[in-house]
Motif scaffolding. Structure first.
Motif, mmCIF file in Angstrom:
data_model
loop_
_atom_site.group_PDB
_atom_site.id
_atom_site.type_symbol
_atom_site.label_atom_id
_atom_site.label_comp_id
_atom_site.label_asym_id
_atom_site.label_seq_id
_atom_site.Cartn_x
_atom_site.Cartn_y
_atom_site.Cartn_z
ATOM 1 N N VAL A 149 29.919 19.208 50.811
ATOM 2 C CA VAL A 149 30.828 20.009 49.997
ATOM 3 C C VAL A 149 31.028 19.403 48.614
ATOM 4 O O VAL A 149 31.526 20.076 47.702
ATOM 5 C CB VAL A 149 32.179 20.202 50.728
ATOM 6 N N ARG A 150 30.636 18.160 48.417
ATOM 7 C CA ARG A 150 30.780 17.521 47.106
ATOM 8 C C ARG A 150 29.583 17.807 46.188
ATOM 9 O O ARG A 150 29.543 17.304 45.051
ATOM 10 C CB ARG A 150 30.948 16.009 47.279
ATOM 11 N N PHE A 151 28.620 18.596 46.632
ATOM 12 C CA PHE A 151 27.392 18.810 45.874
ATOM 13 C C PHE A 151 27.216 20.294 45.554
ATOM 14 O O PHE A 151 26.678 21.066 46.355
ATOM 15 C CB PHE A 151 26.199 18.256 46.659
ATOM 16 N N PRO A 152 27.659 20.718 44.366
ATOM 17 C CA PRO A 152 27.646 22.145 44.014
ATOM 18 C C PRO A 152 26.267 22.794 44.099
ATOM 19 O O PRO A 152 26.161 23.981 44.426
ATOM 20 C CB PRO A 152 28.161 22.153 42.566
ATOM 21 N N ALA A 153 25.199 22.044 43.796
ATOM 22 C CA ALA A 153 23.860 22.636 43.757
ATOM 23 C C ALA A 153 23.458 23.221 45.106
ATOM 24 O O ALA A 153 22.736 24.229 45.157
ATOM 25 C CB ALA A 153 22.837 21.591 43.309
ATOM 26 N N LEU A 154 23.897 22.611 46.207
ATOM 27 C CA LEU A 154 23.580 23.153 47.522
ATOM 28 C C LEU A 154 24.189 24.541 47.700
ATOM 29 O O LEU A 154 23.561 25.455 48.231
ATOM 30 C CB LEU A 154 24.096 22.212 48.624
ATOM 31 N N PHE A 155 25.392 24.719 47.213
ATOM 32 C CA PHE A 155 26.101 25.978 47.387
ATOM 33 C C PHE A 155 25.540 27.065 46.475
ATOM 34 O O PHE A 155 25.397 28.220 46.895
ATOM 35 C CB PHE A 155 27.598 25.768 47.155
ATOM 36 N N THR A 156 25.189 26.712 45.254
ATOM 37 C CA THR A 156 24.588 27.716 44.382
ATOM 38 C C THR A 156 23.190 28.080 44.869
ATOM 39 O O THR A 156 22.772 29.245 44.749
ATOM 40 C CB THR A 156 24.541 27.226 42.925
ATOM 41 N N ALA A 157 22.466 27.121 45.450
ATOM 42 C CA ALA A 157 21.153 27.436 46.011
ATOM 43 C C ALA A 157 21.277 28.433 47.153
ATOM 44 O O ALA A 157 20.479 29.379 47.263
ATOM 45 C CB ALA A 157 20.466 26.158 46.497
ATOM 46 N N GLN A 158 22.281 28.253 48.000
ATOM 47 C CA GLN A 158 22.472 29.188 49.105
ATOM 48 C C GLN A 158 22.892 30.565 48.602
ATOM 49 O O GLN A 158 22.451 31.590 49.124
ATOM 50 C CB GLN A 158 23.502 28.618 50.078
ATOM 51 N N ALA A 159 23.743 30.574 47.579
ATOM 52 C CA ALA A 159 24.158 31.858 47.010
ATOM 53 C C ALA A 159 22.963 32.592 46.420
ATOM 54 O O ALA A 159 22.820 33.812 46.587
ATOM 55 C CB ALA A 159 25.231 31.635 45.949
ATOM 56 N N ARG A 160 22.083 31.865 45.746
ATOM 57 C CA ARG A 160 20.896 32.503 45.179
ATOM 58 C C ARG A 160 19.932 32.962 46.263
ATOM 59 O O ARG A 160 19.099 33.845 46.036
ATOM 60 C CB ARG A 160 20.205 31.557 44.195
ATOM 61 N N ALA A 161 20.044 32.363 47.446
ATOM 62 C CA ALA A 161 19.248 32.810 48.595
ATOM 63 C C ALA A 161 19.909 33.987 49.310
ATOM 64 O O ALA A 161 19.406 34.439 50.338
ATOM 65 C CB ALA A 161 19.038 31.655 49.566
ATOM 66 N N GLY A 162 21.047 34.456 48.776
ATOM 67 C CA GLY A 162 21.695 35.647 49.318
ATOM 68 C C GLY A 162 22.949 35.410 50.106
ATOM 69 O O GLY A 162 23.524 36.363 50.654
ATOM 70 N N ALA A 163 23.430 34.152 50.181
ATOM 71 C CA ALA A 163 24.591 33.858 51.019
ATOM 72 C C ALA A 163 25.852 34.546 50.496
ATOM 73 O O ALA A 163 26.223 34.400 49.334
ATOM 74 C CB ALA A 163 24.825 32.360 51.106
ATOM 75 N N ASP A 164 26.509 35.302 51.372
ATOM 76 C CA ASP A 164 27.822 35.886 51.092
ATOM 77 C C ASP A 164 28.932 34.915 51.462
ATOM 78 O O ASP A 164 30.030 34.969 50.904
ATOM 79 C CB ASP A 164 28.017 37.170 51.915
ATOM 80 N N ALA A 165 28.669 34.050 52.438
ATOM 81 C CA ALA A 165 29.646 33.083 52.930
ATOM 82 C C ALA A 165 28.910 31.811 53.321
ATOM 83 O O ALA A 165 27.752 31.870 53.763
ATOM 84 C CB ALA A 165 30.401 33.638 54.136
ATOM 85 N N ILE A 166 29.576 30.675 53.130
ATOM 86 C CA ILE A 166 28.964 29.389 53.450
ATOM 87 C C ILE A 166 29.900 28.619 54.380
ATOM 88 O O ILE A 166 31.061 28.388 54.054
ATOM 89 C CB ILE A 166 28.687 28.573 52.172
ATOM 90 N N ILE A 167 29.386 28.274 55.546
ATOM 91 C CA ILE A 167 30.143 27.519 56.534
ATOM 92 C C ILE A 167 30.067 26.034 56.203
ATOM 93 O O ILE A 167 28.976 25.502 55.953
ATOM 94 C CB ILE A 167 29.577 27.762 57.942
#
Length: 276
Positions: A149-167
């Motif tokens: 959760v401390r690494f924003p790039a992982l979350f933006t990568a998932q969003a760009r892969a289509g993620a609506d929600a991230i667990i």
């Protein structure tokens, strides 16, 4: 879609933990949950011999999760471990279940290992390397574990892969300022990705009375669901409880339309800095 977040304490007894997963899953499904999320290390708590436990289990715990999900016609996301390299383990978030007759079986291995605050997870854990998502009920879910959760790039990568929600399944370590950081980081990642963040922590042993071994990170509670604009729509206290939230793809689309940070970003690839 209604999701349930089960804030509980796991113990050193894998069967006891499995029984509690089964009990909580059935309870959540009776209240309409289509996805039931459990914390990191739900299979067996930190501070126990994880390598020995995974060797003795040999994948049976994961198979039992799939059976529980099938019996309840739902999907379960739960923190577990499996054998890694050279006597280590892999810290993983397993997703098992069914969606309108389609089997869902996904494993996400924790990429960012917790070598911080005097702890060295990399001594005993093999890091993962792949971003993982899954589809359920027309929504795409990303997966992360604790320090991720401390690494924003992982979350933006998932969003760009289509993620609506991230667990984000976690067993958050206690300490000065750690609760404040936990409550800040999830909403910040929701804003980074304009996605829901489903942050499920272990309960606080100081409240539940579960013994803590060797100062291991065993949770502080305060699980929450952050909306794509960073506001909290559900939040737990410190003890054991189940919280519920409804998530909606149209809400993600609405916020991404008004706050298009993914589209506006000019740093979608590698960033190179020229020094002088």
């Amino acid at each position: 879609m209604k999701i349930a977040m089960v804030q509980m304490n796991s113990t050193g007894d894998q069967q006891e933990n499995l029984d509690r997963v089964a009990e909580h899953t059935a309870s959540a499904v009776r209240k309409g949950a289509r996805l039931v999320v459990f914390p990191e290390a739900a299979q067996i708590a930190f501070g126990n011999d994880l390598a020995r436990a995974t060797a003795e289990d040999d994948g049976q715990w994961s198979e039992s999760i799939a059976q529980i999900a099938a019996e309840n016609n739902t999907v379960i996301a739960v923190g577990a471990f499996r054998a890694g390299e050279n006597g280590t383990v892999v810290n993983t978030l397993i997703v098992r279940g069914v969606d309108e007759g389609r089997e869902i079986s996904v494993d996400y291995d924790k990429i960012h290992l917790y070598d911080a605050f005097g702890h060295r997870e990399s001594d005993t854990v093999t890091a993962g390397e792949s971003v993982r998502t899954f589809r359920l009920g027309g929504l795409t879910f990303g997966l992360a574990i604790c320090y991720d959760v401390r690494f924003p790039a992982l979350f933006t990568a998932q969003a760009r892969a289509g993620a609506d929600a991230i667990i984000v399944a976690t067993s958050w370590g206690a300490g000065p300022g750690k609760a404040e950081q936990w409550k800040l980081l999830g909403p910040a990642r929701a804003l980074d990705s304009t996605a829901y963040v489903l942050a499920c922590d272990q309960a606080d042993p100081a409240v539940t009375g579960i013994p803590v071994k060797d100062g291991s990170p065993t949770g502080i509670g305060h699980s929450y669901v952050a909306s794509p604009n960073g506001t909290l729509i559900a939040e737990a206290g410190r003890g054991e409880e189940i919280i519920f939230a409804d998530i909606d793809h149209s809400r993600v689309a609405e916020i991404r339309g008004t706050l298009p940070v993914l589209q506006n970003s000019r740093l979608k690839g590698a960033l190179f800095v020229e020094g002088v």
